[in-house]
Scaffold this motif. Structure first.
Motif, PDB file in Angstrom:
ATOM      1  N   LEU A  92      85.675  30.384 -40.415  1.00 34.82           N
ATOM      2  CA  LEU A  92      84.222  30.324 -40.319  1.00 34.82           C
ATOM      3  C   LEU A  92      83.768  28.883 -40.100  1.00 34.82           C
ATOM      4  CD1 LEU A  92      83.271  32.707 -43.280  1.00 34.82           C
ATOM      5  CD2 LEU A  92      83.448  33.280 -40.852  1.00 34.82           C
ATOM      6  N   SER A  93      82.713  28.741 -39.337  1.00 39.81           N
ATOM      7  CA  SER A  93      82.169  27.415 -39.048  1.00 39.81           C
ATOM      8  C   SER A  93      81.355  26.917 -40.239  1.00 39.81           C
ATOM      9  CB  SER A  93      81.276  27.477 -37.808  1.00 39.81           C
ATOM     10  OG  SER A  93      80.123  28.279 -38.081  1.00 39.81           O
ATOM     11  N   ASP A  94      80.945  25.633 -40.159  1.00 42.87           N
ATOM     12  CA  ASP A  94      80.096  25.060 -41.218  1.00 42.87           C
ATOM     13  C   ASP A  94      78.792  25.833 -41.361  1.00 42.87           C
ATOM     14  OD1 ASP A  94      81.949  23.155 -41.744  1.00 42.87           O
ATOM     15  OD2 ASP A  94      80.983  21.575 -40.588  1.00 42.87           O
ATOM     16  N   ASP A  95      78.198  26.193 -40.232  1.00 40.20           N
ATOM     17  CA  ASP A  95      76.923  26.925 -40.275  1.00 40.20           C
ATOM     18  C   ASP A  95      77.091  28.275 -40.964  1.00 40.20           C
ATOM     19  OD1 ASP A  95      75.637  24.866 -39.021  1.00 40.20           O
ATOM     20  OD2 ASP A  95      75.768  25.748 -37.005  1.00 40.20           O
ATOM     21  N   GLU A  96      78.193  28.964 -40.652  1.00 37.38           N
ATOM     22  CA  GLU A  96      78.425  30.279 -41.257  1.00 37.38           C
ATOM     23  C   GLU A  96      78.671  30.156 -42.761  1.00 37.38           C
ATOM     24  OE1 GLU A  96      80.465  32.844 -37.647  1.00 37.38           O
ATOM     25  OE2 GLU A  96      81.618  31.196 -38.545  1.00 37.38           O
ATOM     26  N   ILE A  97      79.419  29.131 -43.163  1.00 37.91           N
ATOM     27  CA  ILE A  97      79.658  28.906 -44.594  1.00 37.91           C
ATOM     28  C   ILE A  97      78.342  28.575 -45.301  1.00 37.91           C
ATOM     29  CG2 ILE A  97      80.715  27.318 -46.259  1.00 37.91           C
ATOM     30  CD1 ILE A  97      82.690  29.313 -45.194  1.00 37.91           C
ATOM     31  N   THR A  98      77.517  27.725 -44.661  1.00 41.41           N
ATOM     32  CA  THR A  98      76.215  27.356 -45.226  1.00 41.41           C
ATOM     33  C   THR A  98      75.339  28.583 -45.434  1.00 41.41           C
ATOM     34  OG1 THR A  98      76.297  25.164 -44.205  1.00 41.41           O
ATOM     35  CG2 THR A  98      74.126  25.997 -44.832  1.00 41.41           C
ATOM     36  N   LYS A  99      75.315  29.486 -44.442  1.00 45.84           N
ATOM     37  CA  LYS A  99      74.515  30.714 -44.557  1.00 45.84           C
ATOM     38  C   LYS A  99      74.987  31.570 -45.732  1.00 45.84           C
ATOM     39  CE  LYS A  99      73.190  31.088 -39.666  1.00 45.84           C
ATOM     40  NZ  LYS A  99      73.374  31.847 -38.403  1.00 45.84           N
ATOM     41  N   LEU A 100      76.312  31.670 -45.914  1.00 45.40           N
ATOM     42  CA  LEU A 100      76.847  32.456 -47.033  1.00 45.40           C
ATOM     43  C   LEU A 100      76.421  31.870 -48.379  1.00 45.40           C
ATOM     44  CD1 LEU A 100      80.526  33.255 -45.877  1.00 45.40           C
ATOM     45  CD2 LEU A 100      78.628  34.856 -46.097  1.00 45.40           C
ATOM     46  N   ILE A 101      76.486  30.556 -48.491  1.00 50.06           N
ATOM     47  CA  ILE A 101      76.129  29.903 -49.754  1.00 50.06           C
ATOM     48  C   ILE A 101      74.637  30.055 -50.044  1.00 50.06           C
ATOM     49  CG2 ILE A 101      75.943  27.654 -50.902  1.00 50.06           C
ATOM     50  CD1 ILE A 101      78.583  26.909 -49.516  1.00 50.06           C
ATOM     51  N   LEU A 102      73.803  29.875 -49.016  1.00 48.92           N
ATOM     52  CA  LEU A 102      72.356  30.028 -49.201  1.00 48.92           C
ATOM     53  C   LEU A 102      72.005  31.470 -49.546  1.00 48.92           C
ATOM     54  CD1 LEU A 102      71.013  27.761 -46.292  1.00 48.92           C
ATOM     55  CD2 LEU A 102      71.120  27.226 -48.752  1.00 48.92           C
ATOM     56  N   ALA A 103      72.687  32.423 -48.897  1.00 50.43           N
ATOM     57  CA  ALA A 103      72.416  33.842 -49.159  1.00 50.43           C
ATOM     58  C   ALA A 103      72.816  34.232 -50.583  1.00 50.43           C
ATOM     59  CB  ALA A 103      73.176  34.717 -48.156  1.00 50.43           C
ATOM     60  N   SER A 104      73.819  33.546 -51.147  1.00 50.52           N
ATOM     61  CA  SER A 104      74.267  33.870 -52.509  1.00 50.52           C
ATOM     62  C   SER A 104      73.282  33.385 -53.570  1.00 50.52           C
ATOM     63  CB  SER A 104      75.635  33.236 -52.776  1.00 50.52           C
ATOM     64  OG  SER A 104      75.518  31.819 -52.885  1.00 50.52           O
ATOM     65  N   ASP A 105      72.388  32.439 -53.181  1.00 51.89           N
ATOM     66  CA  ASP A 105      71.401  31.876 -54.109  1.00 51.89           C
ATOM     67  C   ASP A 105      72.088  31.201 -55.305  1.00 51.89           C
ATOM     68  OD1 ASP A 105      68.740  31.314 -54.671  1.00 51.89           O
ATOM     69  OD2 ASP A 105      68.538  33.047 -56.009  1.00 51.89           O
ATOM     70  N   ILE A 106      73.266  30.614 -55.071  1.00 45.99           N
ATOM     71  CA  ILE A 106      74.048  30.045 -56.155  1.00 45.99           C
ATOM     72  C   ILE A 106      73.424  28.759 -56.698  1.00 45.99           C
ATOM     73  CG2 ILE A 106      75.564  28.764 -54.560  1.00 45.99           C
ATOM     74  CD1 ILE A 106      76.565  30.383 -57.916  1.00 45.99           C
ATOM     75  N   GLN A 107      72.743  27.991 -55.835  1.00 48.75           N
ATOM     76  CA  GLN A 107      72.184  26.711 -56.274  1.00 48.75           C
ATOM     77  C   GLN A 107      71.159  26.904 -57.393  1.00 48.75           C
ATOM     78  OE1 GLN A 107      72.915  23.262 -55.144  1.00 48.75           O
ATOM     79  NE2 GLN A 107      71.978  23.196 -57.154  1.00 48.75           N
TER      80      GLN A 107
END
Length: 669
Positions: free
Chosen positions: A68-83
C-alpha cells in the motif's frame, strides 16, 4: 372459618407479593446490567480486532512494491480514528504504531500520528483480558520494533529482544492459552534463528501443534501461522544439513498454499534446493515443472523469471553432460525480464543478476564475468545490509558465488567462497555467542516448574479444608471418578478388542482384505519405493486332502507367525484368499523384498513336525513381487503380482518372481 382463614392469608399473600416484585425488579436490573457488559465486551473485542488488523496491515504492506502507498496507509489510519481514541486499546495501538513508524518510515513517508505518552502496564493488562492471543501477538510486535529502534546492531537488539520475548512466553503460559503460548514461541524462534538454529527448531516444534492457519479476519494473531512455521522449520533443517526433514516441511508449505489457492513459484525454492542436495534431480525437475505451471496460471512475469532460475539451479547442482548447454540456452536472452521486481517480503536472491552472471560464467569474457560477479556480490551485500536476518542471505551468497566460479573453471575462488560458507555454517553465532546462553532453561523444564508451583498451590488450598464433611465429599467424588474412569477404560478396551477382532484373521493374525486396502492406499501413493507381494502356499489342497483341514489350519498359522515375526511395523500382512496372502513392504526395493521372502521361505520349509499329525513334511510357497513408486491403482498392481505369481508357479513352484511396475508395464504393452 373460611372467612377467618381468608383474612389471615391475605396479609401474608400481600407481603410475599411485594417481596416478589422487589426480587423480580432486582433480577431484571441484573439481566440488563449483564447484557450491557456483554455488549460492551463485544464492542471492545471488535475494536481490538480491527485495530490489530490495522497494525498487521501497516507492518506487512507499507512501503512494499506490491503493498500500500503512503496515501492508502494514511486513509486507513484516519478512517480508524485512532488519533482521537483515548481508551486503553487506543493508547496501546498508538504506542505500537509509533515504534512501527520508527522502523518502517522514511524521510518521505510517515504515519500521521502523534504519541503524547506510551501505554501503561494497566493499558496492556486491559487488552490481555479482552483477547490473550491478540495481546501476545501485539506485545511481540511492540518488543521487536522497540528494540530494533533502540539498537540498530543485530547483536545488541537480540540481547534485549530475546529476554523480553522469553518473559512474554512465560506470561502466556500462565494464561493456559495454547495459541497465545505458540505465538510467543514462534516470535522467540525468529530471534533465536540468528544465534542458534537448534533453539529455533525447539521453539517452532513446541509451537507448531497449536498454531493456526492464516485468517484474514484475525490477521495479527495469525500472521505467524502454521504454514510459516513449516517454512521456517524447513529453513532451519536446511541450515543444519538435514535436507530429508527439510523436504517434509517444504512439501507441507506447497500443499497448504495450493489448498488455500495462494500458491506461487516462490514456495518451490526450498524443496528444489533440498532435493538437489539429496541428488534427487528427477524429483527436483518435476517440482520445477510444477512451479512453471503455477507461474503460468498466476500470469506473473516475476514468478516466470523465478521458475527459470529454479531450473537453472538444478542444472548447476547436477552438472552432468549437456547441462551446461541447457544453462546457456535458458540464460542467453533475458532482455524481456528487465525491470521486473520481486516482493520484498520474500528473501530471494538477486535472480536476474544471478542468471546473467551464470550465462557470462560460460560464455562471457573475463572482464564481463568479473564485472557481473562484482554486481551480483553488491546485490547480495545490499540485501544482507537491509535485512534483520542476514545469516541466510550471506550463506546463499557464498554458496552461489562458489558455484559460479566453479562453472567458470576458477576453482581457487570457488574454494575460497566455499570456505567462507563453511565458516558461517560452522560458527553461526558469530558475534552473538554470548547471547546463546540467555534463557537456557528448556521449555519442558519451565513447564515442569510451573506445574510444581500449581501443585504446591493446590496442596496449600487442600490444607485449609477443615470440615470432615468436605473431606468425605472429596474422597467420595474421587472414588466415583476412579470407578467411572475404570469402567470407561474397561469399556474402551472391550470395544477396541472387538474392533480389532473384526479386522484380523484369527488363524493367521493377518489383516482382512478390506482393512489392508485402506491401510496401504496412502503409503503406496507416496514417492518412496515400496513392494507389493502376492503369495500362494504350494500344493495346499493336497495337504488338506492328505492330512486333514486341522493340519492345513496349523500350516496357515505357522506361516502367519513366521511372516509377522520378520516384517516391520510399517509393513502390512493380509489374508487375500484361502491360501493366498498379500504383503506390503514399505520403503523397500525388489532386491530387499526378494531377500526377505527367501528368509521367510527357508524358515517355513525348515518346519517339518506338526502337532496335529505324526507325518513329517514341509510347506513352501510361490510369490510374485512388484516394486512400485507413487502408484494409486492397487487393483492393477495386484493383477501384475498375480501374473508374476503364475509365472513362478509355472516354473516349478517354490519360486519368487520380482519386477518393477514400469518394467512390467513395458513388458506387457
Amino acid at each position: 372459618m373460611n372467612k377467618r382463614f381468608s383474612c389471615a392469608v391475605s396479609p401474608l399473600f400481600y407481603f410475599f407479593f411485594q417481596k416478589s416484585r422487589l426480587y423480580l425488579f432486582a433480577v431484571l436490573l441484573s439481566l440488563i446490567s449483564v447484557n450491557s457488559v456483554a455488549n460492551n465486551y463485544q464492542c471492545e473485542e471488535e475494536r481490538f480486532r480491527q485495530l490489530g488488523n490495522l497494525v498487521n496491515t501497516i507492518m506487512y504492506m507499507w512501503n512494499r512494491p506490491s503493498g500500500l502507498s503512503d496515501d492508502e496507509i494514511t486513509k486507513l489510519i484516519l478512517a480508524s480514528d485512532i488519533q482521537q481514541d483515548s481508551s486503553e486499546i487506543g493508547k496501546v495501538i498508538k504506542t505500537v504504531l509509533y515504534h512501527l513508524d520508527g522502523s518502517l518510515s522514511t524521510s518521505d513517508s510517515k504515519i500521521p500520528l502523534d504519541l503524547a505518552e506510551e501505554a501503561s502496564p494497566a493499558d496492556w493488562a486491559y487488552l490481555k483480558n479482552i483477547n490473550v492471543s491478540r495481546y501476545v501477538a501485539l506485545k511481540a510486535v511492540f518488543i521487536m520494533y522497540k528494540t530494533a529502534n533502540a539498537h540498530s546492531d543485530t547483536s545488541e537488539r537480540l540481547q534485549y529482544s530475546i529476554p523480553l520475548l522469553y518473559s512474554l512466553k512465560q506470561e502466556a503460559l500462565k494464561t493456559a492459552d495454547h495459541h497465545a503460548v505458540a505465538i510467543a514461541s514462534i516470535w522467540l524462534a525468529m530471534e533465536y534463528s540468528e544465534i542458534n538454529q537448534m533453539k529455533a527448531v525447539v521453539e517452532i516444534e513446541y509451537a507448531l501443534p497449536f498454531l493456526k492457519h492464516i485468517d484474514i479476519e484475525n490477521g495479527l494473531e495469525t500472521a505467524l501461522n502454521k504454514r510459516m512455521a513449516h517454512s521456517w522449520l524447513a529453513d532451519a533443517y536446511t541450515n543444519l544439513n538435514d535436507y530429508s526433514r527439510a523436504v517434509i516441511h517444504q512439501e507441507f508449505v506447497i500443499e497448504d498454499s495450493k489448498e488455500h489457492d495462494i500458491a506461487t513459484s516462490y514456495v518451490y525454492i526450498g524443496v528444489i534446493n533440498s532435493l538437489s542436495h539429496l541428488q534427487r534431480f528427477d524429483d527436483a525437475l518435476t517440482m520445477v515443472d510444477e512451479a512453471e505451471q503455477v507461474s503460468i496460471t498466476n500470469q506473473s512475469a516475476p514468478q516466470t523469471l523465478f521458475s527459470l532460475w529454479l531450473k537453472v539451479s538444478v542444472f548447476l547442482h547436477r552438472d552432468e553432460p549437456n547441462d551446461r548447454e541447457e544453462i546457456i540456452a535458458l540464460t542467453k536472452n533475458l532482455s524481456h525480464f528487465e525491470g521486473i521486481t520481486f516482493p520484498t517480503n520474500i528473501n530471494l536472491l538477486p535472480v536476474l543478476s544471478a542468471l546473467k552472471t551464470t550465462y557470462l560464467a560460460l560464455e562471457g569474457s573475463d572482464a564481463e564475468f568479473k564485472k557481473a560477479m562484482s554486481t551480483l556480490t553488491s546485490d547480495f551485500n545490499s540485501q544482507a545490509k537491509h535485512s534483520s536476518y542476514s545469516t541466510s542471505i550471506l550463506l546463499g551468497k557464498h554458496a552461489h558465488l562458489s558455484k559460479l566460479y566453479k562453472l567458470r573453471g576458477d576453482f581457487k575462488n570457488a574454494l575460497l567462497h566455499q570456505h567462507k560458507y563453511d565458516l558461517i555454517k560452522s560458527q553461526p553465532n558469530g558475534s552473538y555467542a554470548h547471547l546463546d546462553e540467555l534463557n537456557t532453561e528448556s521449555p519442558l523444564q519451565r513447564d515442569i516448574t510451573i506445574t510444581k508451583l500449581q501443585e504446591m498451590a493446590r496442596l496449600k488450598d487442600k490444607q485449609t479444608l477443615k470440615l470432615k464433611a468436605e473431606r468425605f465429599q472429596a474422597l467420595s467424588f474421587a472414588l466415583v471418578a476412579v470407578m467411572s474412569t475404570f469402567l470407561l477404560f474397561w469399556f474402551w478396551r472391550r470395544q477396541r478388542s472387538r474392533a480389532q477382532a473384526s479386522e484380523i484373521d484369527d488363524l493367521t493374525g493377518a489383516l482382512y482384505r478390506r482393512v489392508m486396502f485402506k491401510e496401504i492406499a496412502k503409503p503406496m501413493s507416496s514417492k518412496l519405493s515400496s513392494c507389493l507381494v502376492l503369495i500362494d502356499l504350494d500344493h495346499f489342497k493336497k495337504i488338506n486332502d492328505r492330512y486333514g483341514h486341522v493340519v492345513g489350519d496349523e500350516v496357515l498359522t505357522i506361516f502367519g507367525q513366521v511372516v509377522r515375526q520378520r516384517i516391520r511395523k510399517t509393513d502390512k500382512f493380509c489374508r487375500y484368499g484361502g491360501e493366498e496372502f498379500l504383503l506390503y513392504l514399505h520403503d523397500t526395493t525388489e532386491k530387499n523384498a526378494n531377500a526377505l521372502l527367501e528368509d521367510i521361505k527357508i524358515s517355513l520349509e525348515s518346519h517339518q513336525n506338526w502337532k496335529n499329525t505324526e507325518a513329517s513334511f514341509n510347506a513352501s510357497f510361490s510369490a510374485g513381487v512388484i516394486q512400485v513408486k507413487a502408484e494409486r491403482n492397487i487393483s492393477k498392481i495386484i493383477k501384475a503380482c498375480d501374473n508374476l505369481l503364475y509365472r513362478a508357479k509355472s516354473t516349478g513352484r517354490g519360486k519368487i518372481e520380482t519386477m518393477s511396475f514400469p518394467a512390467y508395464l513395458n513388458e506387457n504393452i
